[in-house]
Every structure is written in structure tokens, then in C-alpha cells.
Design a protein around this motif. Structure first.
Motif, short mmCIF file in Angstrom:
data_model
loop_
_atom_site.label_atom_id
_atom_site.label_comp_id
_atom_site.label_asym_id
_atom_site.label_seq_id
_atom_site.Cartn_x
_atom_site.Cartn_y
_atom_site.Cartn_z
N GLY A 116 13.23 24.47 70.35
CA GLY A 116 13.15 25.85 69.91
C GLY A 116 14.37 26.65 70.35
N ARG A 117 14.82 26.39 71.57
CA ARG A 117 16.01 27.06 72.08
C ARG A 117 17.25 26.68 71.27
N LYS A 118 17.38 25.40 70.97
CA LYS A 118 18.53 24.93 70.19
C LYS A 118 18.48 25.48 68.77
N LEU A 119 17.29 25.50 68.18
CA LEU A 119 17.15 26.05 66.83
C LEU A 119 17.50 27.53 66.82
N GLY A 120 17.07 28.25 67.83
CA GLY A 120 17.39 29.67 67.93
C GLY A 120 18.88 29.91 68.02
N LEU A 121 19.58 29.11 68.81
CA LEU A 121 21.03 29.25 68.95
C LEU A 121 21.75 28.99 67.64
#
Length: 106
Positions: free
Chosen positions: A34-39
Motif C-alpha cells: 500500500g505504501r509503495k502503491l501510494g508513492l
């Protein structure tokens, strides 16, 4: 604008928004992806948001200065969110919680 252009624009906006919501829900459920997708979505959205901001700001076809202003505003705003997701404390917050299973009664 043609109908195909409008449909493509709506589809792009809807896709970006759905991916933002997906990343947010993944962060709530402590998923690392989720963090990577957000970035990634933050970086991609700067391109489209800057253009839309420039057209909306000028009310017509924007000049180079209007594009420069729009991309600096949108880029600065998204840079804040990028830093919040990228900093180390967000990584630590996403680590799985391991409760202490020891029994204190014995």
C-alpha cells in the motif's frame, strides 16, 4: 473535445482515485504494498493534476508561466504527501504487530 477524449479523461481520473483509495485502505490494514502503491500514484498524479490545475487556473489554454505555476503548486503539495509516506516512521508503523503471548498468571 471529442467523446473519446472525455471518456478517457474520466476513466483516467477514476482509475487514479480508485488507486488512491486502494493504497489508503492497504495502509490501514498494514500492507507493505500500500505504501509503495501510494508513492507511485502520487508521482503519476502530478503529471495529470498539474495539467488540469493549469487549465482550471487560467480558464482556457494556459501559458508556459501558468504551467510552471501549476506544476510547482501541485508538485509541492504532492511532495508533502510523498515525504510523509516515504519517511522511516511510516515503515515502522506498517510492521506487523506481534503481541506478547506470555502468561503473567503463573
Amino acid at each position: 473535445m471529442s467523446t473519446a477524449y472525455k471518456v478517457g479523461s474520466y476513466f483516467r481520473d477514476a482509475t487514479i482515485n480508485i488507486l488512491f483509495v486502494t493504497a489508503g485502505l492497504a495502509l490501514l490494514y498494514r500492507k507493505q504494498w500500500g505504501r509503495k502503491l501510494g508513492l507511485v500514484i502520487i508521482v503519476i498524479s502530478v503529471i495529470y493534476s498539474g495539467n488540469a490545475f493549469a487549465w482550471g487556473f487560467t480558464g482556457g489554454e494556459p501559458t508556459f508561466k501558468a504551467y510552471l505555476f501549476a506544476y510547482s503548486v501541485v508538485g509541492s503539495w504532492n511532495a508533502i504527501w510523498f515525504c510523509l509516506l516515504f519517511k522511516k516512521s511510516s515503515k515502522l508503523a506498517l510492521e506487523p504487530i506481534h503481541p506478547n503471548i506470555s502468561n503473567s498468571d503463573s
